[in-house]
Design a protein around this motif. Structure first.
Motif, PDB file in Angstrom:
ATOM      1  N   MET A 292       0.826  -1.205   0.000  1.00 10.53           N
ATOM      2  CA  MET A 292       0.000   0.000   0.000  1.00 10.53           C
ATOM      3  C   MET A 292       0.862   1.257   0.000  1.00 10.53           C
ATOM      4  N   ILE A 293       1.939   1.246   0.785  1.00 10.41           N
ATOM      5  CA  ILE A 293       2.754   2.462   0.884  1.00 10.41           C
ATOM      6  C   ILE A 293       3.354   2.838  -0.463  1.00 10.41           C
ATOM      7  N   GLY A 294       3.758   1.840  -1.232  1.00  5.83           N
ATOM      8  CA  GLY A 294       4.328   2.117  -2.553  1.00  5.83           C
ATOM      9  C   GLY A 294       3.336   2.805  -3.470  1.00  5.83           C
ATOM     10  N   LYS A 295       2.089   2.326  -3.436  1.00  8.51           N
ATOM     11  CA  LYS A 295       1.037   2.939  -4.265  1.00  8.51           C
ATOM     12  C   LYS A 295       0.779   4.374  -3.831  1.00  8.51           C
ATOM     13  N   ARG A 296       0.801   4.606  -2.523  1.00 12.60           N
ATOM     14  CA  ARG A 296       0.560   5.956  -2.011  1.00 12.60           C
ATOM     15  C   ARG A 296       1.695   6.898  -2.394  1.00 12.60           C
ATOM     16  N   ILE A 297       2.932   6.413  -2.299  1.00  8.69           N
ATOM     17  CA  ILE A 297       4.074   7.258  -2.680  1.00  8.69           C
ATOM     18  C   ILE A 297       3.960   7.630  -4.156  1.00  8.69           C
ATOM     19  N   LYS A 298       3.658   6.643  -4.981  1.00  5.99           N
ATOM     20  CA  LYS A 298       3.547   6.910  -6.424  1.00  5.99           C
ATOM     21  C   LYS A 298       2.407   7.893  -6.703  1.00  5.99           C
ATOM     22  N   LYS A 299       1.282   7.696  -6.031  1.00  7.92           N
ATOM     23  CA  LYS A 299       0.128   8.590  -6.225  1.00  7.92           C
ATOM     24  C   LYS A 299       0.492  10.029  -5.854  1.00  7.92           C
ATOM     25  N   LEU A 300       1.124  10.199  -4.703  1.00 15.97           N
ATOM     26  CA  LEU A 300       1.509  11.539  -4.259  1.00 15.97           C
ATOM     27  C   LEU A 300       2.535  12.154  -5.203  1.00 15.97           C
ATOM     28  N   ARG A 301       3.473  11.347  -5.641  1.00 18.14           N
ATOM     29  CA  ARG A 301       4.510  11.848  -6.553  1.00 18.14           C
ATOM     30  C   ARG A 301       3.900  12.298  -7.873  1.00 18.14           C
ATOM     31  N   THR A 302       3.013  11.471  -8.436  1.00 22.39           N
ATOM     32  CA  THR A 302       2.420  11.828  -9.733  1.00 22.39           C
ATOM     33  C   THR A 302       1.455  13.010  -9.591  1.00 22.39           C
ATOM     34  N   GLU A 303       0.736  13.082  -8.483  1.00 23.73           N
ATOM     35  CA  GLU A 303      -0.135  14.240  -8.251  1.00 23.73           C
ATOM     36  C   GLU A 303       0.672  15.531  -8.139  1.00 23.73           C
ATOM     37  N   SER A 304       1.906  15.404  -7.701  1.00 30.28           N
ATOM     38  CA  SER A 304       2.791  16.569  -7.564  1.00 30.28           C
ATOM     39  C   SER A 304       3.623  16.811  -8.815  1.00 30.28           C
ATOM     40  N   ASP A 305       3.342  16.045  -9.875  1.00 31.54           N
ATOM     41  CA  ASP A 305       4.079  16.163 -11.141  1.00 31.54           C
ATOM     42  C   ASP A 305       5.588  16.045 -10.952  1.00 31.54           C
ATOM     43  N   LEU A 306       5.987  15.082 -10.136  1.00 32.27           N
ATOM     44  CA  LEU A 306       7.406  14.845  -9.892  1.00 32.27           C
ATOM     45  C   LEU A 306       7.851  13.556 -10.568  1.00 32.27           C
ATOM     46  N   LEU A 307       9.055  13.561 -11.074  1.00 27.30           N
ATOM     47  CA  LEU A 307       9.682  12.341 -11.557  1.00 27.30           C
ATOM     48  C   LEU A 307      10.299  11.620 -10.361  1.00 27.30           C
ATOM     49  N   GLN A 308      10.530  10.321 -10.497  1.00 34.11           N
ATOM     50  CA  GLN A 308      11.158   9.574  -9.412  1.00 34.11           C
ATOM     51  C   GLN A 308      12.499  10.193  -9.026  1.00 34.11           C
TER      52      GLN A 308
ATOM     53  N   TYR B   5       7.298  15.584   3.612  1.00 30.98           N
ATOM     54  CA  TYR B   5       7.535  16.162   2.291  1.00 30.98           C
ATOM     55  C   TYR B   5       6.215  16.456   1.578  1.00 30.98           C
ATOM     56  N   PHE B   6       5.296  15.473   1.609  1.00 37.57           N
ATOM     57  CA  PHE B   6       4.014  15.632   0.911  1.00 37.57           C
ATOM     58  C   PHE B   6       2.926  16.244   1.792  1.00 37.57           C
ATOM     59  N   LYS B   7       3.277  16.545   3.042  1.00 39.12           N
ATOM     60  CA  LYS B   7       2.328  17.128   4.005  1.00 39.12           C
ATOM     61  C   LYS B   7       1.094  16.243   4.182  1.00 39.12           C
TER      62      LYS B   7
ATOM     63  N   TYR C  42      -1.902   7.938   6.451  1.00 35.85           N
ATOM     64  CA  TYR C  42      -2.304   7.959   5.043  1.00 35.85           C
ATOM     65  C   TYR C  42      -1.304   7.165   4.206  1.00 35.85           C
ATOM     66  N   LEU C  43      -0.028   7.410   4.413  1.00 35.84           N
ATOM     67  CA  LEU C  43       1.002   6.693   3.651  1.00 35.84           C
ATOM     68  C   LEU C  43       0.890   5.182   3.854  1.00 35.84           C
ATOM     69  N   LEU C  44       0.604   4.770   5.072  1.00 34.22           N
ATOM     70  CA  LEU C  44       0.526   3.344   5.389  1.00 34.22           C
ATOM     71  C   LEU C  44      -0.790   2.709   4.928  1.00 34.22           C
ATOM     72  N   GLY C  45      -1.713   3.533   4.453  1.00 30.96           N
ATOM     73  CA  GLY C  45      -2.991   3.008   3.975  1.00 30.96           C
ATOM     74  C   GLY C  45      -4.005   2.767   5.075  1.00 30.96           C
ATOM     75  N   ARG C  46      -3.758   3.334   6.247  1.00 27.80           N
ATOM     76  CA  ARG C  46      -4.680   3.143   7.370  1.00 27.80           C
ATOM     77  C   ARG C  46      -5.854   4.100   7.323  1.00 27.80           C
TER      78      ARG C  46
ATOM     79  N   LYS D 123      -5.732  12.429   3.815  1.00 27.17           N
ATOM     80  CA  LYS D 123      -4.302  12.736   3.686  1.00 27.17           C
ATOM     81  C   LYS D 123      -3.738  13.469   4.890  1.00 27.17           C
ATOM     82  N   ARG D 124      -4.528  14.340   5.472  1.00 24.30           N
ATOM     83  CA  ARG D 124      -4.028  15.152   6.569  1.00 24.30           C
ATOM     84  C   ARG D 124      -4.920  14.960   7.790  1.00 24.30           C
TER      85      ARG D 124
END
Length: 143
Positions: A1-17, A52-54, A59-63, A67-68
């Motif tokens: 779950m955490i990996g999916k959340r990191i990717k979601k936050l990164r793409t929502e922020s228009d960031l490359l890995q 970093y993503f505030k 939220y990151l852990l999928g619990r 988000k906040r």
């Protein structure tokens, strides 16, 4: 779950890995491994990513899908209102709290019932989103 959340936050922020990796002082490969679920970040890195993503660590852990954390929003609107809002609307409320005009509108609405205030937040959100769409169209028309 955490990996999916990191990717979601990164793409929502228009960031490359590689950009996220640079900002977090990690390698691009590490971010890729986190996002693919092949590796799990340690707790210190989870906290760093959440900061970093505030977003909350929960939220990151999928619990939670929120988000906040909402505790700080109680200063703006009553708890009963928060329970009537979706996760997306709570995120909007966080952003609105940073905008002086929108925050003033929320504070002026203290006399409303919880249900009416929740509706007002939804209306404000719709207006803001409409303005964003109009601004994007204006930018596209100028180029």
């Amino acid at each position: 779950m955490i990996g999916k959340r990191i990717k979601k936050l990164r793409t929502e922020s228009d960031l490359l890995q590689k950009e996220l990796a640079r900002d977090l002082n990690l390698t691009q490969q590490t971010i890729s491994l986190y996002e693919s679920g092949k590796r799990q970040p340690d707790y210190e890195t989870i906290e760093k990513i959440a900061d970093y993503f505030k977003v909350s660590v929960d939220y990151l852990l999928g619990r939670t899908d929120i988000k906040r954390p909402t505790e700080n929003l109680n200063d703006i609107v009553p708890k009963g209102v928060l329970e009537l809002l979706s996760a997306e609307e709570l995120d909007f409320l966080w952003d609105a709290a940073k905008n002086k005009q929108q925050l003033m509108l929320l504070r002026e609405s203290r006399g409303l019932t919880n249900k009416d205030l929740a509706k007002a937040i939804k209306v404000i959100k719709a207006f803001v989103e409409d303005d964003v769409v109009i601004d994007e169209r204006d930018k596209n028309n100028k180029t």
